[in-house]
Design a protein around this motif. Structure first.
Motif, PDB file in Angstrom:
ATOM      1  N   LYS A  23      -4.876  14.833 146.138  1.00 22.21           N
ATOM      2  CA  LYS A  23      -5.041  13.899 147.244  1.00 22.21           C
ATOM      3  C   LYS A  23      -4.113  12.681 147.182  1.00 22.21           C
ATOM      4  O   LYS A  23      -3.851  12.065 148.178  1.00 22.21           O
ATOM      5  N   SER A  24      -3.653  12.384 145.976  1.00 19.70           N
ATOM      6  CA  SER A  24      -2.826  11.185 145.881  1.00 19.70           C
ATOM      7  C   SER A  24      -1.369  11.435 146.234  1.00 19.70           C
ATOM      8  O   SER A  24      -0.582  10.523 146.334  1.00 19.70           O
ATOM      9  N   ASP A  75       0.750  15.082 131.935  1.00 20.88           N
ATOM     10  CA  ASP A  75      -0.316  14.389 132.630  1.00 20.88           C
ATOM     11  C   ASP A  75      -1.588  15.224 132.633  1.00 20.88           C
ATOM     12  O   ASP A  75      -2.694  14.732 132.393  1.00 20.88           O
ATOM     13  N   ARG A  91     -13.002  14.986 138.172  1.00 18.88           N
ATOM     14  CA  ARG A  91     -12.245  14.519 139.329  1.00 18.88           C
ATOM     15  C   ARG A  91     -10.839  14.108 138.919  1.00 18.88           C
ATOM     16  O   ARG A  91      -9.931  14.050 139.733  1.00 18.88           O
ATOM     17  N   LEU A  92     -10.716  13.775 137.652  1.00 28.27           N
ATOM     18  CA  LEU A  92      -9.406  13.373 137.145  1.00 28.27           C
ATOM     19  C   LEU A  92      -8.373  14.457 137.393  1.00 28.27           C
ATOM     20  O   LEU A  92      -7.189  14.189 137.580  1.00 28.27           O
ATOM     21  N   SER A  96      -3.184  15.414 129.262  1.00 35.61           N
ATOM     22  CA  SER A  96      -3.923  14.202 128.961  1.00 35.61           C
ATOM     23  C   SER A  96      -5.292  14.247 129.636  1.00 35.61           C
ATOM     24  O   SER A  96      -6.315  13.897 129.044  1.00 35.61           O
ATOM     25  N   ALA A  97      -5.295  14.694 130.876  1.00 34.14           N
ATOM     26  CA  ALA A  97      -6.566  14.786 131.597  1.00 34.14           C
ATOM     27  C   ALA A  97      -7.490  15.761 130.867  1.00 34.14           C
ATOM     28  O   ALA A  97      -8.685  15.509 130.704  1.00 34.14           O
ATOM     29  N   LEU A 104      -6.398  14.216 140.457  1.00 31.62           N
ATOM     30  CA  LEU A 104      -5.354  13.200 140.407  1.00 31.62           C
ATOM     31  C   LEU A 104      -4.046  13.723 139.836  1.00 31.62           C
ATOM     32  O   LEU A 104      -2.974  13.209 140.125  1.00 31.62           O
ATOM     33  N   THR A 105      -4.171  14.720 138.985  1.00 32.51           N
ATOM     34  CA  THR A 105      -2.956  15.207 138.347  1.00 32.51           C
ATOM     35  C   THR A 105      -2.449  16.503 138.948  1.00 32.51           C
ATOM     36  O   THR A 105      -1.436  17.033 138.518  1.00 32.51           O
ATOM     37  N   THR A 158     -17.880  13.856 137.164  1.00 31.37           N
ATOM     38  CA  THR A 158     -17.057  12.664 137.385  1.00 31.37           C
ATOM     39  C   THR A 158     -15.703  12.788 136.700  1.00 31.37           C
ATOM     40  O   THR A 158     -14.662  12.548 137.300  1.00 31.37           O
ATOM     41  N   VAL A 159     -15.736  13.162 135.446  1.00 30.60           N
ATOM     42  CA  VAL A 159     -14.471  13.230 134.716  1.00 30.60           C
ATOM     43  C   VAL A 159     -13.576  14.347 135.255  1.00 30.60           C
ATOM     44  O   VAL A 159     -12.353  14.242 135.217  1.00 30.60           O
TER      45      VAL A 159
END
Lengths: 228, 228
Positions: free
Chosen positions: A226-227, A178, A216-217, A181-182, A220-221, A213-214
DNA sequence: CGGTAATCTAGAACAAGTTTCAGACTTGAT
DNA sequence: ATCAAGTCTGAAACTTGTTCTAGATTACCG
Protein backbone atom coordinates in the motif's frame (compact mmCIF):
# COMPACT_ATOMS: atom_id res chain seq x y z
CA UNK A 1 40.43 -47.47 16.96
CA UNK A 2 37.35 -45.76 18.19
CA UNK A 3 34.56 -47.95 19.17
CA UNK A 4 31.00 -46.90 18.51
CA UNK A 5 32.10 -44.02 16.40
CA UNK A 6 32.29 -41.15 18.82
CA UNK A 7 29.48 -38.96 19.92
CA UNK A 8 32.10 -37.01 21.77
CA UNK A 9 31.56 -33.38 22.54
CA UNK A 10 31.52 -32.56 18.88
CA UNK A 11 29.75 -35.54 17.53
CA UNK A 12 26.61 -37.01 18.90
CA UNK A 13 25.52 -33.88 20.59
CA UNK A 14 22.54 -32.17 19.17
CA UNK A 15 24.89 -29.68 17.75
CA UNK A 16 26.06 -31.69 14.85
CA UNK A 17 24.56 -34.42 12.83
CA UNK A 18 20.94 -34.73 12.07
CA UNK A 19 20.63 -36.57 8.85
CA UNK A 20 17.24 -36.68 10.32
CA UNK A 21 13.77 -35.70 9.56
CA UNK A 22 13.29 -32.29 8.08
CA UNK A 23 16.71 -31.90 6.70
CA UNK A 24 15.59 -32.66 3.25
CA UNK A 25 13.10 -29.86 3.50
CA UNK A 26 15.54 -27.08 3.99
CA UNK A 27 18.91 -28.48 4.79
CA UNK A 28 18.05 -28.24 8.39
CA UNK A 29 21.51 -28.93 9.61
CA UNK A 30 25.16 -28.95 9.05
CA UNK A 31 26.61 -31.52 6.72
CA UNK A 32 29.58 -32.31 8.93
CA UNK A 33 29.82 -34.39 12.08
CA UNK A 34 30.80 -38.04 12.04
CA UNK A 35 27.89 -40.36 11.47
CA UNK A 36 26.49 -42.17 14.44
CA UNK A 37 26.27 -45.88 14.93
CA UNK A 38 22.83 -47.30 14.73
CA UNK A 39 22.84 -47.97 18.43
CA UNK A 40 23.94 -44.42 19.01
CA UNK A 41 21.25 -43.09 16.76
CA UNK A 42 18.80 -45.16 18.73
CA UNK A 43 20.12 -43.86 22.03
CA UNK A 44 19.84 -40.34 20.81
CA UNK A 45 16.29 -40.88 19.79
CA UNK A 46 15.42 -42.52 23.09
CA UNK A 47 16.84 -39.55 24.90
CA UNK A 48 14.94 -37.00 22.86
CA UNK A 49 11.80 -39.01 23.28
CA UNK A 50 12.19 -39.21 27.03
CA UNK A 51 12.89 -35.51 27.13
CA UNK A 52 9.76 -34.63 25.20
CA UNK A 53 7.72 -37.00 27.26
CA UNK A 54 8.85 -35.63 30.59
CA UNK A 55 8.47 -32.10 29.30
CA UNK A 56 4.92 -32.81 28.19
CA UNK A 57 4.13 -33.51 31.76
CA UNK A 58 5.59 -30.99 34.12
CA UNK A 59 7.33 -28.65 31.71
CA UNK A 60 10.86 -27.39 32.19
CA UNK A 61 11.24 -28.47 35.79
CA UNK A 62 9.99 -31.95 35.13
CA UNK A 63 12.81 -32.63 32.74
CA UNK A 64 15.35 -33.82 35.26
CA UNK A 65 18.56 -35.13 33.85
CA UNK A 66 18.65 -38.20 36.06
CA UNK A 67 15.16 -39.09 35.03
CA UNK A 68 15.82 -38.52 31.37
CA UNK A 69 18.81 -40.81 31.67
CA UNK A 70 16.82 -43.47 33.41
CA UNK A 71 13.86 -43.24 31.07
CA UNK A 72 16.06 -43.55 28.06
CA UNK A 73 18.13 -46.34 29.52
CA UNK A 74 21.34 -44.52 29.36
CA UNK A 75 23.91 -43.61 32.00
CA UNK A 76 23.94 -40.05 33.21
CA UNK A 77 27.43 -39.58 31.84
CA UNK A 78 26.28 -40.75 28.45
CA UNK A 79 23.37 -38.38 28.44
CA UNK A 80 25.80 -35.56 29.05
CA UNK A 81 28.01 -36.77 26.28
CA UNK A 82 25.15 -36.51 23.84
CA UNK A 83 23.75 -33.29 25.22
CA UNK A 84 26.21 -31.21 27.21
CA UNK A 85 23.51 -29.56 29.28
CA UNK A 86 19.84 -29.60 30.02
CA UNK A 87 19.45 -26.54 27.85
CA UNK A 88 21.17 -28.24 24.95
CA UNK A 89 18.88 -31.17 25.37
CA UNK A 90 15.73 -29.08 25.35
CA UNK A 91 16.85 -26.97 22.44
CA UNK A 92 17.54 -30.15 20.51
CA UNK A 93 14.08 -31.30 21.47
CA UNK A 94 12.73 -28.10 20.04
CA UNK A 95 14.64 -28.55 16.79
CA UNK A 96 13.06 -31.93 16.56
CA UNK A 97 9.55 -30.68 17.14
CA UNK A 98 10.01 -27.71 14.84
CA UNK A 99 11.13 -29.92 12.00
CA UNK A 100 8.09 -32.04 12.58
CA UNK A 101 5.83 -29.04 12.61
CA UNK A 102 7.35 -27.62 9.48
CA UNK A 103 6.56 -30.84 7.73
CA UNK A 104 2.98 -30.71 8.92
CA UNK A 105 2.51 -27.10 7.92
CA UNK A 106 3.84 -27.78 4.46
CA UNK A 107 1.15 -30.29 3.82
CA UNK A 108 -1.60 -27.74 4.14
CA UNK A 109 -0.36 -24.39 2.97
CA UNK A 110 -2.26 -21.41 4.37
CA UNK A 111 -4.95 -20.08 2.10
CA UNK A 112 -4.95 -16.34 2.73
CA UNK A 113 -4.91 -13.87 -0.13
CA UNK A 114 -2.11 -11.69 1.15
CA UNK A 115 1.26 -12.70 2.47
CA UNK A 116 0.41 -11.13 5.79
CA UNK A 117 -2.70 -13.24 6.11
CA UNK A 118 -0.90 -16.41 5.23
CA UNK A 119 1.87 -15.78 7.72
CA UNK A 120 -0.56 -14.94 10.48
CA UNK A 121 -2.55 -18.04 9.69
CA UNK A 122 0.53 -20.20 9.74
CA UNK A 123 1.74 -18.83 13.03
CA UNK A 124 -1.66 -19.23 14.62
CA UNK A 125 -1.75 -22.78 13.43
CA UNK A 126 1.62 -23.41 15.02
CA UNK A 127 0.40 -21.69 18.11
CA UNK A 128 -2.61 -23.95 18.29
CA UNK A 129 -0.36 -26.96 18.01
CA UNK A 130 1.66 -25.71 20.96
CA UNK A 131 -1.49 -25.18 22.97
CA UNK A 132 -2.06 -28.87 22.85
CA UNK A 133 1.15 -29.48 24.77
CA UNK A 134 1.58 -26.38 26.85
CA UNK A 135 4.08 -27.97 29.19
CA UNK A 136 6.26 -29.12 26.37
CA UNK A 137 6.05 -25.68 24.83
CA UNK A 138 7.01 -24.17 28.13
CA UNK A 139 10.07 -26.35 28.49
CA UNK A 140 11.28 -25.70 24.98
CA UNK A 141 10.71 -21.98 24.96
CA UNK A 142 12.20 -21.43 28.36
CA UNK A 143 15.27 -23.35 27.34
CA UNK A 144 15.53 -21.36 24.16
CA UNK A 145 15.47 -17.99 25.82
CA UNK A 146 17.62 -19.03 28.71
CA UNK A 147 20.33 -20.43 26.51
CA UNK A 148 23.64 -18.68 26.80
CA UNK A 149 26.37 -18.34 24.21
CA UNK A 150 27.45 -21.95 24.51
CA UNK A 151 24.20 -22.93 22.85
CA UNK A 152 24.19 -20.24 20.19
CA UNK A 153 24.70 -22.54 17.25
CA UNK A 154 21.72 -24.63 18.18
CA UNK A 155 19.54 -21.68 19.03
CA UNK A 156 20.50 -20.01 15.82
CA UNK A 157 19.50 -23.08 13.97
CA UNK A 158 16.07 -22.86 15.54
CA UNK A 159 15.79 -19.22 14.49
CA UNK A 160 16.70 -20.12 10.98
CA UNK A 161 14.14 -22.85 10.92
CA UNK A 162 11.53 -20.39 12.10
CA UNK A 163 12.56 -17.95 9.42
CA UNK A 164 12.18 -20.58 6.77
CA UNK A 165 8.71 -21.39 7.96
CA UNK A 166 7.66 -17.78 7.76
CA UNK A 167 9.22 -17.24 4.37
CA UNK A 168 7.49 -20.35 3.20
CA UNK A 169 4.17 -18.96 4.28
CA UNK A 170 4.90 -15.72 2.50
CA UNK A 171 5.69 -17.65 -0.60
CA UNK A 172 9.04 -15.96 -1.07
CA UNK A 173 12.18 -17.49 -2.36
CA UNK A 174 14.37 -14.53 -2.59
CA UNK A 175 13.51 -11.95 0.07
CA UNK A 176 14.87 -8.41 0.10
CA UNK A 177 16.85 -7.26 3.14
CA UNK A 178 13.82 -5.29 4.15
CA UNK A 179 11.67 -8.34 4.07
CA UNK A 180 14.20 -10.36 5.97
CA UNK A 181 14.16 -7.76 8.66
CA UNK A 182 10.39 -7.91 8.81
CA UNK A 183 10.58 -11.66 9.09
CA UNK A 184 13.04 -11.35 11.91
CA UNK A 185 10.76 -8.98 13.73
CA UNK A 186 7.87 -11.35 13.25
CA UNK A 187 9.97 -14.10 14.70
CA UNK A 188 10.82 -11.94 17.69
CA UNK A 189 7.18 -11.17 18.25
CA UNK A 190 6.06 -14.72 17.86
CA UNK A 191 8.61 -15.87 20.32
CA UNK A 192 8.02 -13.20 22.88
CA UNK A 193 4.25 -13.38 22.61
CA UNK A 194 4.50 -17.08 23.19
CA UNK A 195 6.37 -16.44 26.40
CA UNK A 196 3.83 -14.01 27.70
CA UNK A 197 1.12 -16.50 26.98
CA UNK A 198 3.00 -19.35 28.62
CA UNK A 199 3.57 -17.35 31.74
CA UNK A 200 -0.09 -16.45 31.89
CA UNK A 201 0.40 -12.77 31.23
CA UNK A 202 -1.47 -12.67 27.96
CA UNK A 203 -4.54 -14.40 26.64
CA UNK A 204 -4.69 -16.40 23.50
CA UNK A 205 -6.76 -13.64 21.97
CA UNK A 206 -4.09 -11.15 22.72
CA UNK A 207 -1.41 -13.30 21.17
CA UNK A 208 -3.55 -13.50 18.08
CA UNK A 209 -3.92 -9.77 17.89
CA UNK A 210 -0.22 -9.22 18.32
CA UNK A 211 0.61 -11.67 15.60
CA UNK A 212 -1.85 -10.09 13.25
CA UNK A 213 -0.51 -6.69 14.08
CA UNK A 214 3.08 -7.56 13.41
CA UNK A 215 2.17 -9.31 10.21
CA UNK A 216 0.97 -6.03 8.81
CA UNK A 217 4.62 -5.15 8.57
CA UNK A 218 4.81 -7.47 5.65
CA UNK A 219 2.54 -5.27 3.62
CA UNK A 220 4.93 -2.42 4.15
CA UNK A 221 7.74 -4.32 2.57
CA UNK A 222 5.85 -5.93 -0.21
CA UNK A 223 6.80 -4.57 -3.62
CA UNK A 224 3.21 -3.86 -4.49
CA UNK A 225 2.27 -2.85 -0.94
CA UNK A 226 0.00 0.00 0.00
CA UNK A 227 2.85 2.39 0.54
CA UNK A 228 4.10 2.16 -2.99
CA UNK B 1 3.22 -7.69 67.87
CA UNK B 2 5.17 -7.79 64.75
CA UNK B 3 8.60 -6.45 65.02
CA UNK B 4 10.21 -4.74 62.12
CA UNK B 5 6.98 -4.64 60.21
CA UNK B 6 7.04 -7.77 58.13
CA UNK B 7 8.59 -8.20 54.79
CA UNK B 8 7.02 -11.58 54.94
CA UNK B 9 6.06 -13.39 51.83
CA UNK B 10 3.51 -10.76 51.09
CA UNK B 11 5.29 -7.66 52.09
CA UNK B 12 8.77 -6.76 51.15
CA UNK B 13 8.86 -9.11 48.31
CA UNK B 14 8.18 -7.78 44.93
CA UNK B 15 5.42 -10.26 44.56
CA UNK B 16 2.34 -8.78 46.09
CA UNK B 17 0.06 -6.32 44.45
CA UNK B 18 -1.69 -7.05 41.25
CA UNK B 19 -4.62 -4.77 41.01
CA UNK B 20 -2.59 -4.37 38.00
CA UNK B 21 -2.33 -5.48 34.49
CA UNK B 22 -3.21 -2.55 32.39
CA UNK B 23 -4.70 -0.69 35.25
CA UNK B 24 -3.34 2.76 34.94
CA UNK B 25 -0.58 2.04 32.54
CA UNK B 26 1.53 4.27 34.65
CA UNK B 27 0.90 3.47 38.25
CA UNK B 28 4.33 2.01 38.39
CA UNK B 29 3.89 0.08 41.57
CA UNK B 30 1.53 -1.42 44.01
CA UNK B 31 -0.07 0.87 46.51
CA UNK B 32 -0.56 -1.84 49.07
CA UNK B 33 1.98 -3.88 50.95
CA UNK B 34 2.80 -2.91 54.51
CA UNK B 35 5.43 -0.23 54.69
CA UNK B 36 8.92 -1.33 55.57
CA UNK B 37 10.94 -0.22 58.51
CA UNK B 38 13.81 2.03 57.71
CA UNK B 39 16.23 -0.73 58.47
CA UNK B 40 14.27 -3.03 56.23
CA UNK B 41 14.22 -0.50 53.48
CA UNK B 42 17.97 -0.21 53.90
CA UNK B 43 18.41 -3.97 53.78
CA UNK B 44 16.34 -4.17 50.66
CA UNK B 45 18.43 -1.53 49.02
CA UNK B 46 21.67 -3.20 50.06
CA UNK B 47 20.46 -6.44 48.56
CA UNK B 48 19.46 -4.86 45.27
CA UNK B 49 22.74 -3.03 45.15
CA UNK B 50 24.75 -6.17 45.75
CA UNK B 51 22.71 -7.96 43.14
CA UNK B 52 23.35 -5.30 40.51
CA UNK B 53 26.99 -5.17 41.40
CA UNK B 54 27.55 -8.89 41.12
CA UNK B 55 25.52 -8.99 37.94
CA UNK B 56 27.60 -6.21 36.43
CA UNK B 57 30.54 -8.47 36.77
CA UNK B 58 29.81 -12.01 35.68
CA UNK B 59 26.17 -11.71 34.62
CA UNK B 60 23.48 -14.15 35.62
CA UNK B 61 25.77 -16.85 36.91
CA UNK B 62 27.79 -14.47 39.01
CA UNK B 63 24.76 -13.54 41.05
CA UNK B 64 24.99 -16.29 43.61
CA UNK B 65 22.55 -16.09 46.42
CA UNK B 66 25.10 -16.83 49.12
CA UNK B 67 27.30 -14.08 47.78
CA UNK B 68 24.48 -11.62 47.51
CA UNK B 69 23.60 -12.36 51.09
CA UNK B 70 27.15 -11.89 52.25
CA UNK B 71 27.70 -8.74 50.21
CA UNK B 72 24.58 -7.18 51.54
CA UNK B 73 25.23 -8.24 55.12
CA UNK B 74 22.13 -10.23 55.41
CA UNK B 75 21.52 -13.87 56.30
CA UNK B 76 20.65 -16.17 53.48
CA UNK B 77 17.25 -16.83 54.97
CA UNK B 78 16.58 -13.12 55.10
CA UNK B 79 17.54 -12.67 51.51
CA UNK B 80 14.98 -15.32 50.63
CA UNK B 81 12.38 -13.61 52.71
CA UNK B 82 12.81 -10.43 50.73
CA UNK B 83 13.14 -12.12 47.38
CA UNK B 84 11.73 -15.63 47.20
CA UNK B 85 14.06 -16.70 44.43
CA UNK B 86 17.04 -15.62 42.41
CA UNK B 87 14.69 -14.82 39.56
CA UNK B 88 12.57 -12.60 41.77
CA UNK B 89 15.68 -10.83 42.88
CA UNK B 90 16.91 -10.17 39.39
CA UNK B 91 13.53 -9.08 38.13
CA UNK B 92 13.31 -6.65 41.03
CA UNK B 93 16.76 -5.45 40.07
CA UNK B 94 15.46 -4.84 36.60
CA UNK B 95 12.47 -2.89 37.89
CA UNK B 96 14.91 -0.76 39.75
CA UNK B 97 17.11 -0.10 36.76
CA UNK B 98 14.15 0.49 34.49
CA UNK B 99 12.72 3.10 36.79
CA UNK B 100 16.08 4.77 36.83
CA UNK B 101 16.32 4.69 33.07
CA UNK B 102 12.83 6.04 32.63
CA UNK B 103 13.82 8.99 34.73
CA UNK B 104 16.89 9.58 32.64
CA UNK B 105 15.04 9.30 29.37
CA UNK B 106 12.44 11.76 30.50
CA UNK B 107 15.01 14.42 30.99
CA UNK B 108 15.99 14.47 27.36
CA UNK B 109 12.99 13.63 25.26
CA UNK B 110 13.79 12.26 21.82
CA UNK B 111 13.75 14.84 19.05
CA UNK B 112 12.42 12.94 16.03
CA UNK B 113 9.66 14.36 13.88
CA UNK B 114 7.52 11.26 13.76
CA UNK B 115 6.41 9.04 16.58
CA UNK B 116 8.21 6.14 14.96
CA UNK B 117 11.46 8.04 14.93
CA UNK B 118 11.14 9.09 18.51
CA UNK B 119 10.39 5.60 19.72
CA UNK B 120 13.27 4.14 17.77
CA UNK B 121 15.56 6.78 19.13
CA UNK B 122 14.43 6.16 22.67
CA UNK B 123 14.90 2.44 22.40
CA UNK B 124 18.31 2.81 20.85
CA UNK B 125 19.26 5.12 23.65
CA UNK B 126 18.14 2.54 26.17
CA UNK B 127 19.99 -0.06 24.23
CA UNK B 128 23.17 1.95 24.36
CA UNK B 129 22.81 2.26 28.10
CA UNK B 130 22.54 -1.50 28.38
CA UNK B 131 25.62 -1.93 26.25
CA UNK B 132 27.59 -0.21 28.92
CA UNK B 133 26.77 -2.98 31.35
CA UNK B 134 26.29 -6.02 29.17
CA UNK B 135 26.65 -8.45 32.04
CA UNK B 136 24.01 -6.69 34.07
CA UNK B 137 21.76 -6.61 31.04
CA UNK B 138 22.34 -10.30 30.55
CA UNK B 139 21.41 -11.16 34.10
CA UNK B 140 18.26 -9.09 34.07
CA UNK B 141 17.00 -10.17 30.70
CA UNK B 142 17.70 -13.83 31.26
CA UNK B 143 15.86 -13.67 34.55
CA UNK B 144 12.95 -11.94 32.89
CA UNK B 145 12.48 -14.51 30.18
CA UNK B 146 13.13 -17.43 32.42
CA UNK B 147 10.61 -16.34 34.99
CA UNK B 148 7.72 -18.70 35.47
CA UNK B 149 4.20 -17.93 36.61
CA UNK B 150 5.23 -17.34 40.19
CA UNK B 151 6.95 -14.18 39.05
CA UNK B 152 4.24 -13.00 36.68
CA UNK B 153 3.21 -10.00 38.70
CA UNK B 154 6.72 -8.64 38.74
CA UNK B 155 7.40 -9.42 35.14
CA UNK B 156 4.14 -7.85 34.18
CA UNK B 157 5.13 -4.78 36.03
CA UNK B 158 8.28 -4.59 33.98
CA UNK B 159 6.25 -4.92 30.79
CA UNK B 160 4.02 -2.12 31.87
CA UNK B 161 6.94 0.07 32.66
CA UNK B 162 8.33 -0.61 29.20
CA UNK B 163 4.99 0.23 27.66
CA UNK B 164 4.91 3.50 29.48
CA UNK B 165 8.35 4.39 28.21
CA UNK B 166 7.33 3.72 24.65
CA UNK B 167 4.06 5.59 24.93
CA UNK B 168 5.97 8.44 26.43
CA UNK B 169 8.26 8.55 23.45
CA UNK B 170 5.28 8.51 21.13
CA UNK B 171 3.81 11.39 23.02
CA UNK B 172 0.50 9.64 23.53
CA UNK B 173 -1.71 9.84 26.54
CA UNK B 174 -4.66 7.97 25.36
CA UNK B 175 -3.71 5.25 22.89
CA UNK B 176 -6.18 3.34 20.77
CA UNK B 177 -6.32 -0.45 21.10
CA UNK B 178 -4.52 -0.63 17.79
CA UNK B 179 -1.74 1.50 19.07
CA UNK B 180 -1.48 -0.44 22.26
CA UNK B 181 -1.07 -3.55 20.25
CA UNK B 182 1.66 -1.95 18.20
CA UNK B 183 3.38 -0.90 21.38
CA UNK B 184 3.16 -4.42 22.69
CA UNK B 185 4.70 -5.74 19.53
CA UNK B 186 7.47 -3.20 19.79
CA UNK B 187 8.09 -4.33 23.33
CA UNK B 188 8.25 -7.94 22.19
CA UNK B 189 10.72 -7.06 19.51
CA UNK B 190 12.87 -4.95 21.76
CA UNK B 191 13.02 -7.69 24.28
CA UNK B 192 13.72 -10.48 21.89
CA UNK B 193 16.24 -8.52 19.85
CA UNK B 194 18.05 -7.77 23.05
CA UNK B 195 18.32 -11.45 23.77
CA UNK B 196 19.72 -12.28 20.39
CA UNK B 197 22.30 -9.57 20.84
CA UNK B 198 23.21 -10.71 24.33
CA UNK B 199 23.71 -14.25 23.18
CA UNK B 200 25.91 -13.08 20.36
CA UNK B 201 23.56 -14.10 17.60
CA UNK B 202 22.90 -10.61 16.28
CA UNK B 203 25.04 -7.52 15.87
CA UNK B 204 24.23 -4.16 17.26
CA UNK B 205 23.56 -2.98 13.74
CA UNK B 206 21.02 -5.70 13.28
CA UNK B 207 19.26 -4.83 16.49
CA UNK B 208 19.06 -1.27 15.28
CA UNK B 209 17.54 -2.32 12.00
CA UNK B 210 14.99 -4.52 13.69
CA UNK B 211 13.96 -1.78 16.03
CA UNK B 212 13.60 0.68 13.21
CA UNK B 213 11.64 -1.84 11.24
CA UNK B 214 9.16 -2.57 13.96
CA UNK B 215 8.73 1.08 14.74
CA UNK B 216 7.28 1.59 11.30
CA UNK B 217 4.25 -0.17 12.65
CA UNK B 218 3.48 2.97 14.52
CA UNK B 219 2.88 4.85 11.32
CA UNK B 220 0.27 2.31 10.40
CA UNK B 221 -1.73 3.03 13.48
CA UNK B 222 -1.34 6.75 13.56
CA UNK B 223 -4.63 8.52 12.91
CA UNK B 224 -3.11 10.51 10.08
CA UNK B 225 -1.01 7.61 8.91
CA UNK B 226 -0.41 6.60 5.35
CA UNK B 227 -3.09 3.97 5.37
CA UNK B 228 -5.92 6.27 6.28
C1' DC C 1 41.26 -63.79 16.62
C1' DG C 2 43.68 -60.19 19.48
C1' DG C 3 44.59 -55.41 20.46
C1' DT C 4 43.43 -50.90 21.25
C1' DA C 5 41.04 -46.76 21.57
C1' DA C 6 36.88 -44.83 22.44
C1' DT C 7 32.27 -45.41 24.49
C1' DC C 8 29.11 -46.74 28.01
C1' DT C 9 27.82 -47.70 32.88
C1' DA C 10 27.28 -47.10 37.80
C1' DG C 11 27.90 -44.36 41.27
C1' DA C 12 30.29 -40.94 44.01
C1' DA C 13 31.29 -36.14 44.36
C1' DC C 14 30.62 -31.18 43.67
C1' DA C 15 28.09 -26.69 43.10
C1' DA C 16 24.53 -23.49 43.70
C1' DG C 17 19.58 -22.63 44.51
C1' DT C 18 16.29 -23.37 48.14
C1' DT C 19 14.49 -24.92 52.64
C1' DT C 20 14.60 -25.58 57.45
C1' DC C 21 15.60 -24.80 62.36
C1' DA C 22 16.95 -23.16 66.81
C1' DG C 23 18.09 -19.24 69.05
C1' DA C 24 19.12 -14.14 69.37
C1' DC C 25 17.09 -9.63 68.34
C1' DT C 26 13.37 -5.89 67.34
C1' DT C 27 9.26 -3.83 67.47
C1' DG C 28 5.00 -2.18 69.16
C1' DA C 29 1.58 -2.65 72.73
C1' DT C 30 0.41 -2.82 77.45
C1' DA D 1 9.86 -2.02 81.78
C1' DT D 2 7.81 -6.18 80.19
C1' DC D 3 5.87 -9.23 76.93
C1' DA D 4 4.30 -11.48 72.69
C1' DA D 5 4.93 -11.91 67.99
C1' DG D 6 7.41 -11.48 64.19
C1' DT D 7 12.24 -10.90 62.13
C1' DC D 8 17.02 -11.82 61.57
C1' DT D 9 21.10 -14.88 61.94
C1' DG D 10 24.08 -18.86 61.28
C1' DA D 11 24.44 -23.18 59.89
C1' DA D 12 23.02 -27.54 58.24
C1' DA D 13 20.30 -30.12 55.00
C1' DC D 14 18.12 -31.06 50.66
C1' DT D 15 17.61 -30.89 45.47
C1' DT D 16 19.02 -31.05 40.97
C1' DG D 17 22.41 -29.85 37.33
C1' DT D 18 27.05 -31.09 36.22
C1' DT D 19 31.61 -33.39 36.67
C1' DC D 20 34.63 -37.20 37.62
C1' DT D 21 36.34 -41.99 38.05
C1' DA D 22 37.20 -46.86 37.52
C1' DG D 23 35.92 -50.59 35.19
C1' DA D 24 33.06 -53.20 31.70
C1' DT D 25 31.83 -53.00 26.60
C1' DT D 26 32.05 -52.20 21.82
C1' DA D 27 33.82 -51.18 17.28
C1' DC D 28 37.24 -51.57 14.08
C1' DC D 29 42.02 -52.66 12.39
C1' DG D 30 45.40 -55.86 11.23
Amino acid sequence: MPAEAKPSAKTAQPKTAQPKSAQAAVRTVQPDSPPLTERQEARRRRILHASAQLASRGGFDAVQMREVAESSQVALGTLYRYFPSKIHLLVATMQDQLAHMHGTLRKKPPAGDTAAERVAETLMRAFRALQREPHLADAMVRALTFADRSVSPEVDQVSRQTTVIILDAMGLDDPTPDQLSAVRVIGHTWHSALITWLSGRASIAQVKIDIETVCRLIDLTEPGGKST
